[in-house]
Design a protein around this motif. Structure first.
Motif, PDB file in Angstrom:
ATOM      1  N   ILE A 149      -4.235 -10.348   6.867  1.00 19.64           N
ATOM      2  CA  ILE A 149      -5.685 -10.204   6.906  1.00 19.64           C
ATOM      3  C   ILE A 149      -6.310 -11.578   7.126  1.00 19.64           C
ATOM      4  CG2 ILE A 149      -5.778  -8.084   5.555  1.00 19.64           C
ATOM      5  CD1 ILE A 149      -6.435  -9.743   3.073  1.00 19.64           C
ATOM      6  N   ILE A 150      -7.328 -11.617   7.976  1.00 16.19           N
ATOM      7  CA  ILE A 150      -7.993 -12.862   8.354  1.00 16.19           C
ATOM      8  C   ILE A 150      -9.415 -12.859   7.798  1.00 16.19           C
ATOM      9  CG2 ILE A 150      -8.762 -14.303  10.260  1.00 16.19           C
ATOM     10  CD1 ILE A 150      -5.736 -14.087  10.154  1.00 16.19           C
ATOM     11  N   GLU A 151      -9.767 -13.921   7.080  1.00 17.54           N
ATOM     12  CA  GLU A 151     -11.147 -14.046   6.608  1.00 17.54           C
ATOM     13  C   GLU A 151     -12.016 -14.613   7.728  1.00 17.54           C
ATOM     14  OE1 GLU A 151     -13.954 -16.394   3.380  1.00 17.54           O
ATOM     15  OE2 GLU A 151     -11.766 -16.622   3.265  1.00 17.54           O
ATOM     16  N   ASN A 152     -13.226 -14.084   7.840  1.00 20.49           N
ATOM     17  CA  ASN A 152     -14.144 -14.488   8.910  1.00 20.49           C
ATOM     18  C   ASN A 152     -14.961 -15.733   8.551  1.00 20.49           C
ATOM     19  OD1 ASN A 152     -15.286 -12.148   7.204  1.00 20.49           O
ATOM     20  ND2 ASN A 152     -17.167 -13.051   8.023  1.00 20.49           N
ATOM     21  N   CYS A 153     -14.358 -16.667   7.833  1.00 23.55           N
ATOM     22  CA  CYS A 153     -15.019 -17.920   7.492  1.00 23.55           C
ATOM     23  C   CYS A 153     -15.106 -18.817   8.727  1.00 23.55           C
ATOM     24  CB  CYS A 153     -14.257 -18.637   6.376  1.00 23.55           C
ATOM     25  SG  CYS A 153     -15.054 -20.147   5.808  1.00 23.55           S
ATOM     26  N   VAL A 154     -16.219 -19.505   8.908  1.00 19.35           N
ATOM     27  CA  VAL A 154     -16.410 -20.363  10.073  1.00 19.35           C
ATOM     28  C   VAL A 154     -15.556 -21.629   9.974  1.00 19.35           C
ATOM     29  CG1 VAL A 154     -18.128 -21.564  11.483  1.00 19.35           C
ATOM     30  CG2 VAL A 154     -18.750 -19.445  10.285  1.00 19.35           C
ATOM     31  N   MET A 155     -15.342 -22.143   8.776  1.00 17.62           N
ATOM     32  CA  MET A 155     -14.562 -23.362   8.543  1.00 17.62           C
ATOM     33  C   MET A 155     -15.072 -24.522   9.393  1.00 17.62           C
ATOM     34  SD  MET A 155     -12.715 -22.545   6.049  1.00 17.62           S
ATOM     35  CE  MET A 155     -11.638 -23.952   5.892  1.00 17.62           C
ATOM     36  N   GLU A 156     -16.390 -24.723   9.332  1.00 10.99           N
ATOM     37  CA  GLU A 156     -17.029 -25.772  10.119  1.00 10.99           C
ATOM     38  C   GLU A 156     -16.572 -27.173   9.719  1.00 10.99           C
ATOM     39  OE1 GLU A 156     -19.016 -25.043   6.406  1.00 10.99           O
ATOM     40  OE2 GLU A 156     -18.497 -23.655   8.032  1.00 10.99           O
ATOM     41  N   GLY A 157     -16.112 -27.330   8.487  1.00 10.24           N
ATOM     42  CA  GLY A 157     -15.651 -28.639   8.034  1.00 10.24           C
ATOM     43  C   GLY A 157     -14.364 -29.094   8.679  1.00 10.24           C
ATOM     44  N   TRP A 158     -13.643 -28.199   9.325  1.00 14.99           N
ATOM     45  CA  TRP A 158     -12.416 -28.574  10.030  1.00 14.99           C
ATOM     46  C   TRP A 158     -12.690 -29.214  11.386  1.00 14.99           C
ATOM     47  CZ3 TRP A 158      -8.865 -23.686   9.136  1.00 14.99           C
ATOM     48  CH2 TRP A 158      -8.244 -23.799   7.881  1.00 14.99           C
ATOM     49  N   HIS A 159     -13.883 -29.018  11.924  1.00 11.87           N
ATOM     50  CA  HIS A 159     -14.210 -29.551  13.249  1.00 11.87           C
ATOM     51  C   HIS A 159     -14.952 -30.868  13.087  1.00 11.87           C
ATOM     52  CE1 HIS A 159     -15.920 -29.933  17.261  1.00 11.87           C
ATOM     53  NE2 HIS A 159     -15.096 -28.987  17.676  1.00 11.87           N
ATOM     54  N   PRO A 160     -14.638 -31.888  13.870  1.00 12.66           N
ATOM     55  CA  PRO A 160     -15.281 -33.195  13.671  1.00 12.66           C
ATOM     56  C   PRO A 160     -16.790 -33.177  13.851  1.00 12.66           C
ATOM     57  CG  PRO A 160     -13.970 -33.152  15.697  1.00 12.66           C
ATOM     58  CD  PRO A 160     -13.620 -31.934  14.934  1.00 12.66           C
ATOM     59  N   ASP A 161     -17.320 -32.205  14.590  1.00 11.14           N
ATOM     60  CA  ASP A 161     -18.765 -32.112  14.784  1.00 11.14           C
ATOM     61  C   ASP A 161     -19.375 -30.906  14.077  1.00 11.14           C
ATOM     62  OD1 ASP A 161     -19.132 -34.410  16.405  1.00 11.14           O
ATOM     63  OD2 ASP A 161     -18.234 -33.335  18.087  1.00 11.14           O
ATOM     64  N   GLY A 162     -18.616 -30.273  13.207  1.00 10.07           N
ATOM     65  CA  GLY A 162     -19.159 -29.162  12.438  1.00 10.07           C
ATOM     66  C   GLY A 162     -19.241 -27.847  13.190  1.00 10.07           C
ATOM     67  N   TYR A 163     -18.513 -27.717  14.288  1.00 10.71           N
ATOM     68  CA  TYR A 163     -18.479 -26.456  15.019  1.00 10.71           C
ATOM     69  C   TYR A 163     -17.401 -25.559  14.406  1.00 10.71           C
ATOM     70  CZ  TYR A 163     -21.024 -29.370  18.358  1.00 10.71           C
ATOM     71  OH  TYR A 163     -21.914 -30.230  18.949  1.00 10.71           O
ATOM     72  N   PRO A 164     -17.308 -24.305  14.797  1.00  7.58           N
ATOM     73  CA  PRO A 164     -16.343 -23.406  14.161  1.00  7.58           C
ATOM     74  C   PRO A 164     -14.908 -23.929  14.219  1.00  7.58           C
ATOM     75  CG  PRO A 164     -17.920 -22.138  15.420  1.00  7.58           C
ATOM     76  CD  PRO A 164     -18.185 -23.578  15.738  1.00  7.58           C
ATOM     77  N   GLY A 165     -14.261 -23.935  13.058  1.00 13.45           N
ATOM     78  CA  GLY A 165     -12.879 -24.377  12.959  1.00 13.45           C
ATOM     79  C   GLY A 165     -11.909 -23.238  12.712  1.00 13.45           C
ATOM     80  N   ASN A 166     -12.427 -22.014  12.623  1.00 13.77           N
ATOM     81  CA  ASN A 166     -11.594 -20.820  12.434  1.00 13.77           C
ATOM     82  C   ASN A 166     -12.093 -19.774  13.413  1.00 13.77           C
ATOM     83  OD1 ASN A 166      -9.908 -18.760  11.357  1.00 13.77           O
ATOM     84  ND2 ASN A 166     -11.564 -18.116   9.999  1.00 13.77           N
ATOM     85  N   LEU A 167     -11.288 -19.451  14.407  1.00 15.09           N
ATOM     86  CA  LEU A 167     -11.741 -18.578  15.491  1.00 15.09           C
ATOM     87  C   LEU A 167     -11.619 -17.110  15.103  1.00 15.09           C
ATOM     88  CD1 LEU A 167     -10.382 -20.653  18.485  1.00 15.09           C
ATOM     89  CD2 LEU A 167     -12.680 -20.608  17.498  1.00 15.09           C
ATOM     90  N   ALA A 168     -12.411 -16.778  14.083  1.00 16.69           N
ATOM     91  CA  ALA A 168     -12.458 -15.396  13.598  1.00 16.69           C
ATOM     92  C   ALA A 168     -13.813 -15.120  12.969  1.00 16.69           C
ATOM     93  CB  ALA A 168     -11.343 -15.156  12.585  1.00 16.69           C
ATOM     94  N   TYR A 169     -14.848 -15.798  13.435  1.00 17.66           N
ATOM     95  CA  TYR A 169     -16.133 -15.767  12.739  1.00 17.66           C
ATOM     96  C   TYR A 169     -17.091 -14.697  13.243  1.00 17.66           C
ATOM     97  CZ  TYR A 169     -17.360 -18.623  16.819  1.00 17.66           C
ATOM     98  OH  TYR A 169     -17.517 -19.092  18.094  1.00 17.66           O
ATOM     99  N   SER A 170     -16.806 -14.057  14.387  1.00 19.72           N
ATOM    100  CA  SER A 170     -17.748 -13.104  14.981  1.00 19.72           C
ATOM    101  C   SER A 170     -17.041 -11.817  15.376  1.00 19.72           C
ATOM    102  CB  SER A 170     -18.389 -13.717  16.224  1.00 19.72           C
ATOM    103  OG  SER A 170     -17.402 -13.899  17.237  1.00 19.72           O
ATOM    104  N   PRO A 171     -17.798 -10.712  15.506  1.00 19.74           N
ATOM    105  CA  PRO A 171     -17.180  -9.469  15.968  1.00 19.74           C
ATOM    106  C   PRO A 171     -16.459  -9.601  17.304  1.00 19.74           C
ATOM    107  CG  PRO A 171     -19.283  -8.970  14.953  1.00 19.74           C
ATOM    108  CD  PRO A 171     -19.173 -10.485  15.004  1.00 19.74           C
ATOM    109  N   GLU A 172     -16.968 -10.441  18.193  1.00 21.79           N
ATOM    110  CA  GLU A 172     -16.279 -10.675  19.465  1.00 21.79           C
ATOM    111  C   GLU A 172     -14.853 -11.163  19.230  1.00 21.79           C
ATOM    112  OE1 GLU A 172     -16.932 -13.327  23.534  1.00 21.79           O
ATOM    113  OE2 GLU A 172     -17.664 -14.077  21.603  1.00 21.79           O
ATOM    114  N   LEU A 173     -14.703 -12.108  18.301  1.00 25.96           N
ATOM    115  CA  LEU A 173     -13.381 -12.649  17.992  1.00 25.96           C
ATOM    116  C   LEU A 173     -12.563 -11.686  17.143  1.00 25.96           C
ATOM    117  CD1 LEU A 173     -14.502 -16.317  17.442  1.00 25.96           C
ATOM    118  CD2 LEU A 173     -12.864 -15.558  19.173  1.00 25.96           C
ATOM    119  N   TRP A 174     -13.225 -10.872  16.327  1.00 23.24           N
ATOM    120  CA  TRP A 174     -12.481  -9.862  15.573  1.00 23.24           C
ATOM    121  C   TRP A 174     -11.766  -8.922  16.534  1.00 23.24           C
ATOM    122  CZ3 TRP A 174     -16.906  -8.009  11.811  1.00 23.24           C
ATOM    123  CH2 TRP A 174     -17.304  -9.094  11.017  1.00 23.24           C
TER     124      TRP A 174
END
Length: 306
Positions: A149-174
């Motif tokens: 199971i994948i959590e839909n957390c954005v994980m923005e802190g993983w990206h150096p500019d605060g962009y999504p760091g976990n590619l599971a944040y939107s229904p499109e990616l689900w």
């Protein structure tokens, strides 16, 4: 539906201590954090020794849950499975497979993780790279009777500019990850700040929402007018401090829990709604965290059919 909690908010306590407290507080299930034991670091919770999980560990864990009349809803190891450092990526994969093995030994149906992201590459390249990785992991877990199971957390802190760091944040990616055989550990808090109405996402994906996390969020409209959607850019020493929102325990933020729980029931959810406590107001020490978990319980318990 059961009301549970993720143990990661109490890294200082043992699983036995958490189980005793949770049962006394009225919780019915635990989602158990299984990060590696780093020898005393209290940031990541290592509540099961999955790296060397033997028959004695299985027996001890079953006894703990039976003694406290709790369900073990899932094992949790939320890490970046697409980490750009190949050595670190291999370490994460090894620990994830050991977590899957432990879940199989315990008869636990789900292991939670992140898709993650190689932040040096665009999304399209990440998705192409992820497909064989996750198909293999899904097969590995499926052979052992476990779903990932994948959590839909954005994980923005993983990206150096605060962009999504976990590619599971939107229904499109689900929809992309469902095509690989993955399931969703659905969390409404992450949807709120990226502009998605959480309740509208339940019906279309109900068959893949097999576990859910209960975390709230508080937005600051004045701050977003200063920083914009992507958050602080000039002065952001803490990569997780976006500056215009913060997580809260259920009942202290803006998620409509009546509507969320009602929609989950309407569309056949029979899994665990697991409180994930990341509220800075109710954090800092064990007592405050437990008080926050009690607030969450008082908010959610009346909404869940006994």
């Amino acid at each position: 539906m059961k009301l549970g909690m993720l143990t990661a908010c109490l890294p200082q306590l043992t699983l036995e201590e958490i189980a005793a407290w949770a049962a006394g507080a009225g919780y019915e299930a635990l989602e158990v954090a299984c990060w590696p034991d780093t020898g005393g670091r209290d940031f990541e919770a290592a509540h099961l020794p999955v790296a060397n999980f033997g028959p004695a560990d299985v027996e001890r864990t079953h006894k703990c849950f039976a003694d406290h009349d709790l369900t073990l809803s899932a094992l949790a190891y939320y890490e970046n499975n697409l980490h750009p450092d190949p050595v670190r990526r291999a370490e994460i994969r090894t620990h994830l497979t050991r977590t899957i093995d432990a879940a199989a030994a315990l008869g636990v149906p789900y292991v939670g993780t992140f898709v993650g992201r190689d932040w040096t590459k665009p999304v399209r390249e990440n998705l192409a790279e992820a497909e064989p990785i996750f198909r293999e992991l899904v097969d590995y877990a499926g052979e052992r009777g476990v779903k990932i199971i994948i959590e839909n957390c954005v994980m923005e802190g993983w990206h150096p500019d605060g962009y999504p760091g976990n590619l599971a944040y939107s229904p499109e990616l689900w929809e992309w990850m469902f095509s690989l055989g993955l399931y969703l550990n659905w969390d409404p808090s992450h949807l709120v700040w990226i502009g998605i109405d959480p309740v509208t996402t339940i019906a279309p994906y109900a068959e893949r929402i097999v576990h859910a996390q209960a975390k709230d969020i508080q937005l600051d409209p004045a701050a977003v007018n200063r920083y914009g959607f992507f958050g602080k850019a000039v002065d952001r020493p803490n990569p997780w401090d976006v500056g215009w929102w913060r997580y809260r325990v259920p009942g202290r933020g803006q998620v409509d829990w009546d509507a969320v729980v009602d929609a989950l029931y309407e569309h056949g959810f029979t899994g665990t709604l697991s409180v994930e406590h990341e509220d800075p107001v109710w954090g800092g020490d064990v007592t405050r965290v437990e008080q926050g978990l009690s607030i969450a319980h008082r908010t959610l318990r009346p909404l869940i059919v006994a």
